[in-house]
Write an enzyme that holds these catalytic residues in place. Structure first.
Site, PDB file in Angstrom:
ATOM      1  N   GLU A 199       1.121  -5.758  -9.106  1.00 28.11           N
ATOM      2  CA  GLU A 199       0.456  -6.281  -7.878  1.00 28.11           C
ATOM      3  C   GLU A 199       0.640  -7.912  -8.195  1.00 28.11           C
ATOM      4  O   GLU A 199       0.796  -8.630  -7.135  1.00 28.11           O
ATOM      5  CB  GLU A 199      -0.825  -6.020  -7.415  1.00 28.11           C
ATOM      6  N   ARG A 206     -13.530  -4.479 -10.563  1.00 27.81           N
ATOM      7  CA  ARG A 206     -14.103  -3.657  -9.882  1.00 27.81           C
ATOM      8  C   ARG A 206     -15.313  -3.165  -9.714  1.00 27.81           C
ATOM      9  O   ARG A 206     -15.803  -3.141  -8.516  1.00 27.81           O
ATOM     10  CB  ARG A 206     -13.418  -2.405 -10.363  1.00 27.81           C
ATOM     11  N   ASN A 220     -13.114  -3.641   4.263  1.00 28.90           N
ATOM     12  CA  ASN A 220     -14.168  -3.714   3.255  1.00 28.90           C
ATOM     13  C   ASN A 220     -13.932  -5.091   2.158  1.00 28.90           C
ATOM     14  O   ASN A 220     -13.968  -5.146   0.959  1.00 28.90           O
ATOM     15  CB  ASN A 220     -13.868  -2.560   2.043  1.00 28.90           C
ATOM     16  N   TYR A 279       0.814  -1.378  -0.049  1.00 34.04           N
ATOM     17  CA  TYR A 279       0.176   0.103  -0.094  1.00 34.04           C
ATOM     18  C   TYR A 279       0.842   1.256  -0.068  1.00 34.04           C
ATOM     19  O   TYR A 279       0.642   2.243   0.377  1.00 34.04           O
ATOM     20  CB  TYR A 279      -1.017   0.075   1.201  1.00 34.04           C
ATOM     21  N   HIS A 283      -9.741  -6.819  -2.193  1.00 39.93           N
ATOM     22  CA  HIS A 283      -8.879  -5.635  -2.906  1.00 39.93           C
ATOM     23  C   HIS A 283      -9.148  -6.101  -4.473  1.00 39.93           C
ATOM     24  O   HIS A 283      -9.027  -7.285  -4.813  1.00 39.93           O
ATOM     25  CB  HIS A 283      -7.524  -5.922  -2.637  1.00 39.93           C
ATOM     26  N   THR A 303     -15.366   1.383  -2.653  1.00 36.77           N
ATOM     27  CA  THR A 303     -14.701   1.329  -1.622  1.00 36.77           C
ATOM     28  C   THR A 303     -15.357   1.284  -0.263  1.00 36.77           C
ATOM     29  O   THR A 303     -14.969   0.268   0.685  1.00 36.77           O
ATOM     30  CB  THR A 303     -13.758   2.293  -1.576  1.00 36.77           C
TER      31      THR A 303
HETATM   32  P1  ATP Z   1      -8.458  -1.784  -2.945  1.00 38.93           P
HETATM   33  O1  ATP Z   1      -7.135  -0.911  -3.320  1.00 38.93           O
HETATM   34  O2  ATP Z   1      -8.285  -2.141  -1.477  1.00 38.93           O
HETATM   35  O3  ATP Z   1      -9.372  -2.559  -3.965  1.00 38.93           O
HETATM   36  P2  ATP Z   1      -9.999   0.937  -3.346  1.00 38.93           P
HETATM   37  O4  ATP Z   1      -9.037   0.873  -4.598  1.00 38.93           O
HETATM   38  O5  ATP Z   1     -11.323   0.519  -3.405  1.00 38.93           O
HETATM   39  O6  ATP Z   1      -9.593  -0.395  -2.635  1.00 38.93           O
HETATM   40  P3  ATP Z   1      -8.148   2.823  -2.085  1.00 38.93           P
HETATM   41  O7  ATP Z   1      -8.570   4.299  -2.239  1.00 38.93           O
HETATM   42  O8  ATP Z   1      -7.039   2.253  -3.036  1.00 38.93           O
HETATM   43  O9  ATP Z   1      -9.481   1.966  -2.463  1.00 38.93           O
HETATM   44  O10 ATP Z   1      -7.855   2.478  -0.849  1.00 38.93           O
HETATM   45  C1  ATP Z   1      -7.055   1.420  -0.501  1.00 38.93           C
HETATM   46  C2  ATP Z   1      -7.774   0.634   0.791  1.00 38.93           C
HETATM   47  O11 ATP Z   1      -7.657   1.483   2.104  1.00 38.93           O
HETATM   48  C3  ATP Z   1      -9.421   0.397   0.841  1.00 38.93           C
HETATM   49  O12 ATP Z   1      -9.856  -0.858   0.268  1.00 38.93           O
HETATM   50  C4  ATP Z   1      -9.727   0.386   2.421  1.00 38.93           C
HETATM   51  O13 ATP Z   1      -9.300  -0.746   2.861  1.00 38.93           O
HETATM   52  C5  ATP Z   1      -8.527   1.542   2.979  1.00 38.93           C
HETATM   53  N1  ATP Z   1      -9.205   2.784   2.930  1.00 38.93           N
HETATM   54  C6  ATP Z   1      -9.423   3.725   1.792  1.00 38.93           C
HETATM   55  N2  ATP Z   1      -9.988   4.843   2.297  1.00 38.93           N
HETATM   56  C7  ATP Z   1     -10.365   4.827   3.389  1.00 38.93           C
HETATM   57  C8  ATP Z   1     -10.701   5.540   4.627  1.00 38.93           C
HETATM   58  N3  ATP Z   1     -11.294   6.943   4.319  1.00 38.93           N
HETATM   59  N4  ATP Z   1     -10.610   5.275   5.783  1.00 38.93           N
HETATM   60  C9  ATP Z   1      -9.943   4.303   6.188  1.00 38.93           C
HETATM   61  N5  ATP Z   1      -9.588   3.069   5.333  1.00 38.93           N
HETATM   62  C10 ATP Z   1      -9.726   3.591   3.910  1.00 38.93           C
HETATM   63 MG    MG Z   2      -6.969   0.904  -4.463  1.00 43.12          MG
END
Ligand code: ATP
Ligand code: MG
Length: 136
Positions: free
Chosen positions: A126, A85, A112, A49, A115, A91
């Site tokens: 990844e 997606r 959530n 991350y 991923h 998210t």
């Molecule tokens: P992922 O990358 O896990 O598929 P995503 O692309 O939908 O999810 P990202 O913006 O990449 O969302 O955020 C990565 C991860 O960080 C999210 O899946 C969630 O677990 C966490 N996350 C994102 N936004 C928040 C937030 N506002 N508060 C807490 N955790 C968050």
């Molecule tokens: Mg993401």
């Protein structure tokens, strides 16, 4: 065919819904190319991350992702990144469409359930992170 990286996150593994999520991925037409259950350590979760390292939620996210085993997998379909997606939903599960994996199994914006890579370029990175021997 194209590939994407999916992870069943620790919250979903804890809830024992790994099998249900895998079923939905297969029912949606994806082939599973590689899959493993493992537990990330802090260093690996931070690296995965890294793009979010400046975000306020980064430390909590790393703690969550290391809180138990997760199931990374390489899945394949014609438009793997966009279709996955779509299947996982927004998210934040409060904003996710009915029937999506996050709507069904996510607890909140952090925990959530799954991923999915957000572009072909990130999917390649990844996939190599978890499955260096897979050809992309
Ligand atoms: P992922 O990358 O896990 O598929 P995503 O692309 O939908 O999810 P990202 O913006 O990449 O969302 O955020 C990565 C991860 O960080 C999210 O899946 C969630 O677990 C966490 N996350 C994102 N936004 C928040 C937030 N506002 N508060 C807490 N955790 C968050
Ligand atoms: Mg993401």
């Amino acid at each position: 065919m194209s590939k994407t990286l999916a992870i069943i996150k620790p919250d979903a593994v804890r809830k024992r819904v790994t099998g249900k999520i895998i079923d939905q991925i297969l029912d949606d037409g994806f082939n599973i190319i590689a899959m493993e259950m493992l537990r990330l350590n802090t260093e690996r979760a931070q690296a995965f991350y890294d793009v979010h390292k400046e975000r306020t939620f980064y430390d909590d996210l790393v703690e969550f992702m290391t809180s138990g085993p997760c199931v990374p997998m390489v899945i394949e379909k014609k438009k793997a990144v966009t279709d996955f997606r779509k299947l996982i939903g927004a998210t934040n599960p409060a904003e996710a469409i009915e029937g999506t994996i996050r709507k069904q199994f996510a607890d909140n914006v952090q925990n959530n359930a799954v991923h999915g890579s957000d572009s072909n370029e990130n999917a390649a990175k990844e996939i190599a992170f978890f499955f260096p021997s897979i050809e992309i």
